[in-house]
Design a protein around this motif. Structure first.
Motif, mmCIF file in Angstrom:
data_model
loop_
_atom_site.group_PDB
_atom_site.id
_atom_site.type_symbol
_atom_site.label_atom_id
_atom_site.label_comp_id
_atom_site.label_asym_id
_atom_site.label_seq_id
_atom_site.Cartn_x
_atom_site.Cartn_y
_atom_site.Cartn_z
ATOM 1 N N LEU A 117 0.833 -1.195 0.000
ATOM 2 C CA LEU A 117 0.000 0.000 0.000
ATOM 3 C C LEU A 117 0.867 1.245 0.000
ATOM 4 O O LEU A 117 2.061 1.186 0.311
ATOM 5 C CB LEU A 117 -0.923 0.022 1.220
ATOM 6 C CG LEU A 117 -0.262 0.235 2.588
ATOM 7 C CD1 LEU A 117 -1.258 0.883 3.534
ATOM 8 C CD2 LEU A 117 0.212 -1.076 3.173
ATOM 9 N N MET A 118 0.246 2.361 -0.338
ATOM 10 C CA MET A 118 0.919 3.651 -0.286
ATOM 11 C C MET A 118 0.846 4.172 1.146
ATOM 12 O O MET A 118 -0.158 4.000 1.831
ATOM 13 C CB MET A 118 0.252 4.645 -1.235
ATOM 14 C CG MET A 118 0.399 4.303 -2.713
ATOM 15 S SD MET A 118 2.121 4.289 -3.281
ATOM 16 C CE MET A 118 2.592 6.016 -3.053
ATOM 17 N N THR A 119 1.942 4.805 1.603
ATOM 18 C CA THR A 119 1.990 5.364 2.954
ATOM 19 C C THR A 119 2.759 6.677 2.935
ATOM 20 O O THR A 119 3.512 6.946 1.992
ATOM 21 C CB THR A 119 2.640 4.360 3.934
ATOM 22 O OG1 THR A 119 2.674 4.925 5.237
ATOM 23 C CG2 THR A 119 4.044 3.999 3.503
ATOM 24 N N GLN A 124 11.809 0.676 7.554
ATOM 25 C CA GLN A 124 13.033 -0.035 7.210
ATOM 26 C C GLN A 124 12.736 -1.475 6.781
ATOM 27 O O GLN A 124 11.892 -2.143 7.384
ATOM 28 C CB GLN A 124 13.994 -0.055 8.401
ATOM 29 C CG GLN A 124 14.528 1.313 8.775
ATOM 30 C CD GLN A 124 15.232 1.984 7.609
ATOM 31 O OE1 GLN A 124 16.080 1.368 6.942
ATOM 32 N NE2 GLN A 124 14.872 3.228 7.342
ATOM 33 N N PRO A 125 13.430 -1.957 5.744
ATOM 34 C CA PRO A 125 13.273 -3.364 5.351
ATOM 35 C C PRO A 125 13.564 -4.298 6.529
ATOM 36 O O PRO A 125 14.409 -4.003 7.372
ATOM 37 C CB PRO A 125 14.318 -3.539 4.246
ATOM 38 C CG PRO A 125 14.507 -2.162 3.699
ATOM 39 C CD PRO A 125 14.349 -1.235 4.873
ATOM 40 N N ARG A 126 12.832 -5.398 6.601
ATOM 41 C CA ARG A 126 12.932 -6.439 7.628
ATOM 42 C C ARG A 126 12.363 -6.008 8.976
ATOM 43 O O ARG A 126 12.409 -6.771 9.927
ATOM 44 C CB ARG A 126 14.367 -6.967 7.780
ATOM 45 C CG ARG A 126 14.890 -7.685 6.541
ATOM 46 C CD ARG A 126 16.219 -8.376 6.771
ATOM 47 N NE ARG A 126 17.292 -7.490 7.174
ATOM 48 C CZ ARG A 126 17.980 -6.703 6.354
ATOM 49 N NH1 ARG A 126 17.720 -6.712 5.066
ATOM 50 N NH2 ARG A 126 18.938 -5.935 6.807
ATOM 51 N N SER A 127 11.837 -4.769 9.083
ATOM 52 C CA SER A 127 11.220 -4.377 10.352
ATOM 53 C C SER A 127 9.857 -5.053 10.478
ATOM 54 O O SER A 127 9.222 -5.406 9.487
ATOM 55 C CB SER A 127 11.107 -2.859 10.472
ATOM 56 O OG SER A 127 10.358 -2.314 9.413
ATOM 57 N N ALA A 128 9.420 -5.240 11.721
ATOM 58 C CA ALA A 128 8.172 -5.971 11.992
ATOM 59 C C ALA A 128 7.009 -5.004 12.175
ATOM 60 O O ALA A 128 7.176 -3.912 12.712
ATOM 61 C CB ALA A 128 8.335 -6.821 13.248
ATOM 62 N N MET A 129 5.822 -5.426 11.740
ATOM 63 C CA MET A 129 4.613 -4.614 11.841
ATOM 64 C C MET A 129 3.452 -5.476 12.309
ATOM 65 O O MET A 129 3.338 -6.644 11.919
ATOM 66 C CB MET A 129 4.237 -4.040 10.471
ATOM 67 C CG MET A 129 5.358 -3.349 9.751
ATOM 68 S SD MET A 129 5.779 -1.832 10.552
ATOM 69 C CE MET A 129 5.519 -0.691 9.250
ATOM 70 N N SER A 158 0.573 9.873 -4.147
ATOM 71 C CA SER A 158 -0.865 9.640 -4.293
ATOM 72 C C SER A 158 -1.539 10.060 -2.997
ATOM 73 O O SER A 158 -1.301 9.463 -1.955
ATOM 74 C CB SER A 158 -1.128 8.154 -4.583
ATOM 75 O OG SER A 158 -2.504 7.874 -4.534
ATOM 76 N N GLN A 159 -2.353 11.110 -3.050
ATOM 77 C CA GLN A 159 -3.057 11.649 -1.882
ATOM 78 C C GLN A 159 -2.086 11.945 -0.750
ATOM 79 O O GLN A 159 -2.336 11.619 0.415
ATOM 80 C CB GLN A 159 -4.149 10.678 -1.430
ATOM 81 C CG GLN A 159 -5.205 10.431 -2.494
ATOM 82 C CD GLN A 159 -6.203 9.357 -2.095
ATOM 83 O OE1 GLN A 159 -6.002 8.626 -1.134
ATOM 84 N NE2 GLN A 159 -7.296 9.272 -2.840
ATOM 85 N N GLY A 160 -0.953 12.552 -1.084
ATOM 86 C CA GLY A 160 0.032 12.928 -0.073
ATOM 87 C C GLY A 160 0.895 11.786 0.420
ATOM 88 O O GLY A 160 1.719 11.964 1.312
ATOM 89 N N LYS A 161 0.732 10.600 -0.143
ATOM 90 C CA LYS A 161 1.517 9.434 0.259
ATOM 91 C C LYS A 161 2.508 9.113 -0.854
ATOM 92 O O LYS A 161 2.120 8.856 -1.969
ATOM 93 C CB LYS A 161 0.596 8.240 0.517
ATOM 94 C CG LYS A 161 -0.413 8.499 1.636
ATOM 95 C CD LYS A 161 -1.381 7.351 1.781
ATOM 96 C CE LYS A 161 -2.389 7.622 2.881
ATOM 97 N NZ LYS A 161 -3.363 6.535 3.027
ATOM 98 N N SER A 162 3.788 9.120 -0.508
ATOM 99 C CA SER A 162 4.797 8.942 -1.559
ATOM 100 C C SER A 162 5.654 7.687 -1.402
ATOM 101 O O SER A 162 6.577 7.474 -2.171
ATOM 102 C CB SER A 162 5.706 10.177 -1.617
ATOM 103 O OG SER A 162 6.290 10.405 -0.351
ATOM 104 N N PHE A 163 5.361 6.853 -0.387
ATOM 105 C CA PHE A 163 6.133 5.619 -0.191
ATOM 106 C C PHE A 163 5.260 4.396 -0.467
ATOM 107 O O PHE A 163 4.122 4.326 -0.010
ATOM 108 C CB PHE A 163 6.673 5.539 1.242
ATOM 109 C CG PHE A 163 7.659 6.622 1.564
ATOM 110 C CD1 PHE A 163 8.992 6.500 1.203
ATOM 111 C CD2 PHE A 163 7.237 7.786 2.201
ATOM 112 C CE1 PHE A 163 9.902 7.512 1.487
ATOM 113 C CE2 PHE A 163 8.133 8.793 2.494
ATOM 114 C CZ PHE A 163 9.467 8.666 2.135
#
Length: 198
Positions: A117-119, A124-129, A158-163
Motif C-alpha cells: 500500500l501507499m503510505t 526499514q526493510p525487515r522491520s516488523a509490523m 498519491s493523496q500525499g503518500k509517496s512511499f
C-alpha cells in the motif's frame, strides 16, 4: 517455532488482488513481534478465549466434514453450506459491535501472503509490523504480523503518500489465512464476471 511465515515462492502462489480495506499498521520491536505473533498463531488467552475456542471448533468441523465427504458428498456439502450461513450471521453480529467506516478504507494490493500500500511514512526493510485489517464489505477482522520487504519512495505521490510499502505476513492464524484466501478468490471471481459483462 510454529509460525505460518511464507517464502517468496509461497507468497507468489497466492492470488493477488487490488482491494479496499480498513486497516492499521503498527511498528513493533522484534521481541514484540515474536510474542504477539506466537499468541496469534497459538490463539492463546491473550488473543481471546473465544478466538481459541472458535479456532478449535472450526478445525474439528473441517476435519469431520472432510471425513464425511469421503462417504457422502451431499451431506458434506450441506454441512459446509450450513457453516457458511453461520459465518455470515457471525459477521453481521460482529458488524453491530464494530461498524465499518468505509471512508477510512485504504487501497491495497492484497494476497494471503502479504500486502502492499501507499503510505506517508518510510519503514526499514525487515522491520516488523502488526497489521489489523477489516475486510469489505463483510467486515471480517484479520490480525497478523508482517515483515517489511521494501518501502520505496515514488516520484509521484498519491493523496500525499509517496512511499510504496510492501510486506509479507510472517504470523497469522490458519483461520485468518483461510479467510484471506477465500476473500481474494471471491474478489477475483467477481472481477472476472464484471469484465465479461463489459
Amino acid at each position: 517455532m510454529n509460525d505460518t511465515s511464507t517464502t517468496g515462492a509461497d507468497r507468489r502462489a497466492f492470488f493477488r488482488i487490488n482491494d479496499r480495506l480498513v486497516m492499521s499498521v503498527v511498528p513493533l520491536t522484534t521481541a514484540e513481534a515474536e510474542q504477539i505473533g506466537q499468541a496469534i498463531i497459538d490463539a492463546t488467552p491473550e488473543s481471546g478465549q473465544l478466538t481459541q475456542q472458535m479456532s478449535s471448533i472450526q478445525k474439528s468441523f473441517n476435519h469431520l466434514t472432510d471425513q464425511i465427504g469421503h462417504t457422502n458428498r451431499d451431506v458434506a456439502r450441506a454441512l459446509r453450506m450450513l457453516d457458511e450461513k453461520v459465518n455470515l450471521l457471525a459477521q453481521n453480529v460482529q458488524l453491530l459491535h464494530t461498524p465499518l467506516n468505509a471512508e477510512a478504507a485504504n487501497e491495497v494490493n492484497l494476497s494471503a501472503g502479504g500486502l502492499a500500500l501507499m503510505t506517508d511514512s518510510v519503514f526499514q526493510p525487515r522491520s516488523a509490523m502488526e497489521i489489523r485489517m477489516q475486510l469489505l464489505p463483510g467486515g471480517l477482522h484479520i490480525r497478523a504480523i508482517a515483515k517489511v520487504i521494501a518501502c520505496d519512495q515514488l516520484i509521484e505521490s498519491s493523496q500525499g503518500k509517496s512511499f510504496y510499502l510492501r510486506m509479507a505476513f510472517t504470523h497469522m492464524s490458519e483461520t485468518d489465512r483461510n479467510i484471506l484466501v477465500k476473500h481474494t478468490l471471491n474478489r477475483q471471481a467477481e472481477e472476472l464476471r464484471n469484465s465479461k459483462q463489459v
